[in-house]
Design a protein around this motif. Structure first.
Motif, short mmCIF file in Angstrom:
data_model
loop_
_atom_site.label_atom_id
_atom_site.label_comp_id
_atom_site.label_asym_id
_atom_site.label_seq_id
_atom_site.Cartn_x
_atom_site.Cartn_y
_atom_site.Cartn_z
N ASN A 152 0.81 -1.22 0.00
CA ASN A 152 0.00 0.00 0.00
C ASN A 152 0.84 1.26 0.00
O ASN A 152 2.02 1.22 0.35
CB ASN A 152 -0.82 0.02 1.30
N ALA A 153 0.19 2.38 -0.33
CA ALA A 153 0.92 3.65 -0.33
C ALA A 153 1.62 3.89 1.02
O ALA A 153 2.77 4.32 1.06
CB ALA A 153 -0.03 4.79 -0.64
N ASP A 154 0.93 3.58 2.13
CA ASP A 154 1.59 3.77 3.41
C ASP A 154 1.92 2.43 4.07
O ASP A 154 1.96 2.32 5.29
CB ASP A 154 0.74 4.66 4.33
N GLY A 155 2.16 1.41 3.25
CA GLY A 155 2.48 0.09 3.78
C GLY A 155 3.95 -0.03 4.17
O GLY A 155 4.74 0.89 3.98
N VAL A 156 4.30 -1.20 4.71
CA VAL A 156 5.64 -1.42 5.23
C VAL A 156 6.72 -1.23 4.17
O VAL A 156 7.73 -0.58 4.38
CB VAL A 156 5.77 -2.84 5.80
N ILE A 157 6.47 -1.83 2.98
CA ILE A 157 7.52 -1.80 1.95
C ILE A 157 7.78 -0.38 1.48
O ILE A 157 8.92 0.05 1.36
CB ILE A 157 7.13 -2.72 0.78
N ASN A 158 6.69 0.36 1.28
CA ASN A 158 6.88 1.77 0.92
C ASN A 158 7.56 2.53 2.03
O ASN A 158 8.38 3.41 1.80
CB ASN A 158 5.55 2.41 0.57
N GLY A 159 7.22 2.17 3.29
CA GLY A 159 7.85 2.81 4.44
C GLY A 159 9.36 2.61 4.40
O GLY A 159 10.14 3.51 4.68
N LEU A 160 9.76 1.38 4.00
CA LEU A 160 11.20 1.08 3.90
C LEU A 160 11.82 1.90 2.77
O LEU A 160 12.91 2.44 2.91
CB LEU A 160 11.40 -0.40 3.59
N PHE A 161 11.09 1.98 1.67
CA PHE A 161 11.65 2.65 0.50
C PHE A 161 11.75 4.16 0.67
O PHE A 161 12.55 4.79 0.02
CB PHE A 161 10.84 2.30 -0.76
N THR A 162 10.91 4.73 1.55
CA THR A 162 10.99 6.17 1.72
C THR A 162 12.35 6.58 2.30
O THR A 162 12.80 7.68 2.08
CB THR A 162 9.87 6.73 2.63
N PHE A 163 12.97 5.64 3.01
CA PHE A 163 14.34 5.89 3.48
C PHE A 163 15.24 6.26 2.31
O PHE A 163 16.15 7.06 2.42
CB PHE A 163 14.95 4.64 4.14
N PHE A 164 14.97 5.61 1.18
CA PHE A 164 15.81 5.85 0.02
C PHE A 164 15.19 6.87 -0.92
O PHE A 164 15.53 6.94 -2.10
CB PHE A 164 16.07 4.53 -0.71
N GLY A 165 14.24 7.61 -0.40
CA GLY A 165 13.68 8.69 -1.19
C GLY A 165 12.64 8.29 -2.21
O GLY A 165 12.39 9.01 -3.17
N TYR A 166 12.01 7.13 -2.02
CA TYR A 166 10.97 6.71 -2.96
C TYR A 166 9.64 7.29 -2.50
O TYR A 166 9.30 7.20 -1.32
CB TYR A 166 10.92 5.18 -2.97
N ASP A 167 8.90 7.89 -3.42
CA ASP A 167 7.61 8.43 -2.99
C ASP A 167 6.56 7.33 -2.97
O ASP A 167 6.43 6.56 -3.90
CB ASP A 167 7.18 9.59 -3.89
#
Lengths: 318, 293
Positions: A152-167
């Motif tokens: 999901n947009a605010d799911g775990v995987i996206n949460g991890l990727f935001t560390f690397f600047g992924y929207d």
């Protein structure tokens, strides 16, 4: 038993003999024949009757007229299918997803089995096995629920990727991410379970071979490549043949749970198409034609894979 | 020379351990996440992003809503029926088939075997199957998820292989004592094949517990929905509204999240509880049925 009765000199009486043999066999084994009845009935009704029902692919099926009464239309549905916009899309998706799962998912359990085999500590081995086959027991619905949630947009995987600047965007809404999500989750769920068969095969390798190799100074890696791997090669090739026979039956249940109209362009496969056209849109004859096309190709692939395997390494299903 | 290879082996070993530990974490973490989330406080979980190391607050609200939900309860009941009745049908039918096909001196057996094997590789397709189920009047009945799947041919072959491994002499002596085929099967063959039967129970039960596709195709009435179909509505179609009735719209969205996780736990824990007990049979079962190599 019956065989000893047939003398060479009595060939001329063959037809009478056959009936006789059958009656005799029937008398001796009457309960066995009784046991066969439900089994035959099951296969007849739920496996062979649908094969007969597949005839509607060549007809314009109408529930009022039944399978026999409906009008023949020849290859019309096949013709429509081959000429439709969907044909190339679903054929391509099916082949691409199968191909990816063949090169990424098929070797994964073999590698896991090899890794686990190298572990000496019994308890660690057990823990590794217990945990890796756990996901196999979780239902597909739950797995897909978890996948949907994590991507999901605010799911775990996206949460991890935001560390690397992924929207953050819902990953299942992106056609280009469908296949990686599908394959990775497939590996996650099946790797442990599918490794069991290879682990079982590994256990039957002769220990003396390893001892001899150690005497000759072979390292663990060399032992793995020259003894372990060849030892499970027959199992690998049988599993590969079976896999080939199911190549086009990509896990459509999972696809149906995960896809949506936005991702159809990369996710829709033959079986999900059959499901949609047939059961949701009631195009029964058309959908049966597509399904039949799928089955025939599968059978052809299986026979080919078996033939090749028999020629190459003398290992085959039949 | 020898020293060198052993150093190399050490690195090799370390690599293997690292890989396996990584794999274990990746496998386990999603499940732990669900566990933590299901006990979390709905409000805190809503604003949280990313990895979860422990439950955020402790709240049983989600579990209360899930267990009070009538859909989940009828789902459980229907699934239990499917598992119990289905297992009985599966075991009896598979044992009968496996026994018949494991007998050596019966006419027609090779033909019979070929006809059965053929069904593993070719089928009529979804729609013709649907028409058959409709034709025999099983549509919209729980039996539609049981009878059409009475035998899994793969399991049948595993069981047949196990039966063939039982020495003929036992059967011969039973015959001399006047036993018929039913007595031989139920008094001799089955008691001697308990490990394989245990594996069959596991395979079939997991299949039945987790099955949803054919139920979704054959079953229309909501009161006949098995657990997995109810789950699908909650997890995939994302409709937790019926369970959070009474809460305000904002609260409803919040609690909806935790309800999803609690539902996953409720549906998954039973099967995960059984499996450590039967785990030791896996390798044995696979070996019995394993393709010759």
């Amino acid at each position: 038993m019956a065989k000893t009765q047939t003398g060479a000199g009595q060939r001329a009486l063959a037809p009478a003999r056959t009936t006789n043999r059958f009656l005799r066999d029937f008398r001796i084994n009457k309960y066995l024949y009784l046991m066969m009845i439900p089994v035959i009935a099951y296969y007849f009704i739920f496996h062979y009757a649908p094969m007969y029902g597949a005839l509607i692919a060549f007809k314009e099926y109408s529930p009022m007229k039944g399978i026999l009464g409906s009008d023949w239309v020849g290859l019309k549905h096949f013709h429509d299918f081959f000429n439709s916009y969907y044909f190339w899309r679903i054929l391509k998706n099916t082949l691409v997803i199968s191909f990816y799962s063949l090169i990424f998912e098929f070797p994964a359990p073999i590698i896991l089995a090899l890794l686990i085999n190298e572990i000496r500590s019994k308890s660690f081995k057990r823990v590794a096995q217990t945990i890796t086959y756990m996901p196999y027991f979780i239902s597909l619905v739950v797995i897909c629920g978890i996948i949907t949630d994590f991507t999901n947009a605010d799911g775990v995987i996206n949460g991890l990727f935001t560390f690397f600047g992924y929207d953050g965007q819902a990953m299942l809404q992106k056609p280009e991410l469908f296949r990686p999500i599908y394959i990775l989750s497939e590996i996650w769920q099946r790797i442990g379970w599918e490794s069991i068969i290879y682990i079982a095969a590994l256990m039957s390798i002769d220990v003396e071979q390893y001892e001899a190799a150690r005497m000759d100074g072979a390292s663990r890696i060399k032992q793995m490549f020259y003894i372990t791997l060849p030892g499970i090669l027959p199992t690998i090739s049988i599993m590969l043949i079976l896999r080939m026979g199911n190549l086009l039956n990509v896990g459509f249940e999972k696809i149906i749970l995960l896809y949506n109209p936005i991702t159809y362009e990369t996710a829709d496969v033959i079986s999900s198409f059959v499901y949609r056209k047939g059961l949701l849109e009631f195009g029964w004859s058309y959908s049966s034609a597509v399904g039949l096309f799928n089955s025939v190709i599968n059978l052809f692939l299986l026979i080919t894979a078996n033939y090749v395997s028999r020629k190459v390494n003398k290992n085959s299903l039949w | 020379m020898k020293e060198q290879s052993s150093l190399f082996d050490k690195i090799f070993y370390a690599g293997i351990y690292v890989l396996l530990v990584f794999l274990i974490i990746v496998t386990l973490y999603p499940l732990l996440y669900v566990l933590f989330a299901s006990f979390s406080d709905a409000g805190q979980l809503m604003v949280h992003k990313g990895i979860l190391w422990r439950p955020l607050g402790i709240s049983f609200d989600a579990y209360r809503s899930v267990l009070a939900n009538s859909g989940i309860l009828t789902g459980y009941r229907n699934t239990l029926f499917i598992v119990v009745a289905g297992l009985a049908v599966n075991l009896v039918m598979t044992a009968l088939g496996a026994y018949v096909l494991s007998r050596k001196n019966v006419l027609w057996n090779n033909t019979f075997m070929l006809l059965i094997l053929f069904t593993m590789f070719f089928n009529g397709g979804l729609i013709p199957m649907y028409l058959v189920v409709k034709g025999v009047g099983l549509l919209d009945s729980l039996w539609s998820t049981i009878l059409p799947f009475s035998i899994s041919t793969f399991n049948l072959i595993i069981m047949r292989t196990a039966f063939m491994g039982i020495p003929d002499s036992l059967e011969e002596s039973a015959k001399i004592d006047g036993a018929n085929h039913f007595t031989i099967l139920f008094r001799i063959i089955i008691p001697l094949s308990m490990p394989v039967i245990a594996v069959m129970i596991l395979y079939y039960a997991v299949d039945k517990w987790n099955g949803w596709f054919y139920a979704s195709v054959f079953i229309r009435s909501r009161e006949l929905y098995p657990l997995q179909l109810v789950l699908r509505e909650i997890l995939i179609a994302n409709s937790t509204d019926s369970m959070s009735a009474g809460a305000s719209a904002g609260d409803r969205q919040q609690i909806g999240e935790t309800i999803k996780y609690a539902t996953i736990m409720v549906a998954t824990v039973p099967i995960l509880c059984v499996y450590p007990f039967v785990q030791r049979f896996f390798v044995k079962g696979v070996m019995v049925g394993s393709v010759k190599g």
